[in-house]
Design a protein around this motif. Structure first.
Motif, PDB file in Angstrom:
ATOM      1  N   PHE A  11     -70.829  -3.556   6.051  1.00 43.87           N
ATOM      2  CA  PHE A  11     -71.921  -3.588   6.892  1.00 43.87           C
ATOM      3  C   PHE A  11     -73.115  -3.441   5.463  1.00 43.87           C
ATOM      4  CE2 PHE A  11     -75.095  -0.202   7.886  1.00 43.87           C
ATOM      5  CZ  PHE A  11     -76.015  -0.802   8.337  1.00 43.87           C
ATOM      6  N   GLY A  12     -72.535  -3.480   4.217  1.00 45.48           N
ATOM      7  CA  GLY A  12     -73.404  -3.102   2.922  1.00 45.48           C
ATOM      8  C   GLY A  12     -73.037  -4.229   3.110  1.00 45.48           C
ATOM      9  N   TRP A  13     -72.503  -5.381   2.761  1.00 45.37           N
ATOM     10  CA  TRP A  13     -72.597  -6.982   2.765  1.00 45.37           C
ATOM     11  C   TRP A  13     -73.823  -7.057   3.735  1.00 45.37           C
ATOM     12  CZ3 TRP A  13     -72.056  -9.432  -1.445  1.00 45.37           C
ATOM     13  CH2 TRP A  13     -71.295  -9.060  -1.987  1.00 45.37           C
ATOM     14  N   PHE A  14     -73.681  -6.555   4.973  1.00 44.01           N
ATOM     15  CA  PHE A  14     -74.215  -7.590   6.590  1.00 44.01           C
ATOM     16  C   PHE A  14     -75.867  -6.804   5.917  1.00 44.01           C
ATOM     17  CE2 PHE A  14     -76.918  -5.960  10.011  1.00 44.01           C
ATOM     18  CZ  PHE A  14     -77.153  -7.576  10.484  1.00 44.01           C
ATOM     19  N   LEU A  15     -75.788  -5.252   4.892  1.00 41.93           N
ATOM     20  CA  LEU A  15     -77.418  -5.512   4.808  1.00 41.93           C
ATOM     21  C   LEU A  15     -77.964  -6.195   3.468  1.00 41.93           C
ATOM     22  CD1 LEU A  15     -76.943  -1.554   5.130  1.00 41.93           C
ATOM     23  CD2 LEU A  15     -78.583  -2.862   6.633  1.00 41.93           C
ATOM     24  N   ALA A  16     -76.730  -6.456   2.776  1.00 39.30           N
ATOM     25  CA  ALA A  16     -77.678  -7.533   1.343  1.00 39.30           C
ATOM     26  C   ALA A  16     -78.163  -8.759   2.020  1.00 39.30           C
ATOM     27  CB  ALA A  16     -76.409  -7.305   0.205  1.00 39.30           C
ATOM     28  N   LEU A  17     -76.930  -9.039   2.849  1.00 38.83           N
ATOM     29  CA  LEU A  17     -77.564 -10.522   3.516  1.00 38.83           C
ATOM     30  C   LEU A  17     -79.112 -10.628   4.072  1.00 38.83           C
ATOM     31  CD1 LEU A  17     -73.929 -11.424   3.858  1.00 38.83           C
ATOM     32  CD2 LEU A  17     -75.779 -12.609   1.958  1.00 38.83           C
TER      33      LEU A  17
END
Length: 124
Positions: A11-17
């Motif tokens: 989820f963190g990677w999704f938000l960052a991307l």
């Protein structure tokens, strides 16, 4: 045995991307729409400068009245500058594109800040 998550997580990677993609989309669109013709032409055609009606009626723009444009990051957009004799007239873009890109930057930075806080906490 409990699994420790050392990374951002999906989820963190999704938000960052997603946040980075949104901010990149806004910056690219702002740059692209400013380059429709040329930057100097946009400054003249958009009519954001000083009253140049007398020059437009004559169909000539002397060198002293032709604006120069440049892309700026803060606020995001194109800035136009006219040198009219001893006076200098500058038009800076509004804050619209900057405010449109800001949520993407914030969304992209939140998971990174949480990750950095987690790294710092693990060191202690």
């Amino acid at each position: 045995m409990e699994r420790q998550n050392d990374g951002l997580g999906w989820f963190g990677w999704f938000l960052a991307l997603a946040g980075s993609g949104w901010a990149l989309l806004v910056v690219t669109a702002t740059w692209f729409f400013g380059q429709r013709e040329s930057v100097d032409a946009r400054c003249i055609l958009d009519g954001v400068g000083p009253d140049l009606a007398a020059y437009a009626a004559a169909g000539t723009f002397p060198e002293a009245v032709i604006p120069t444009g440049s892309f700026g990051w803060f606020p995001l957009g194109w800035t136009c500058r006219w040198e009219l004799g001893s006076a200098i007239y500058t038009y800076a873009p509004g804050w619209g594109p900057t405010l449109l890109a800001a949520p993407g930057v914030i969304i992209a930075l939140i998971p990174v800040l949480f990750w950095l806080a987690g790294c710092r906490r693990r060191r202690r």
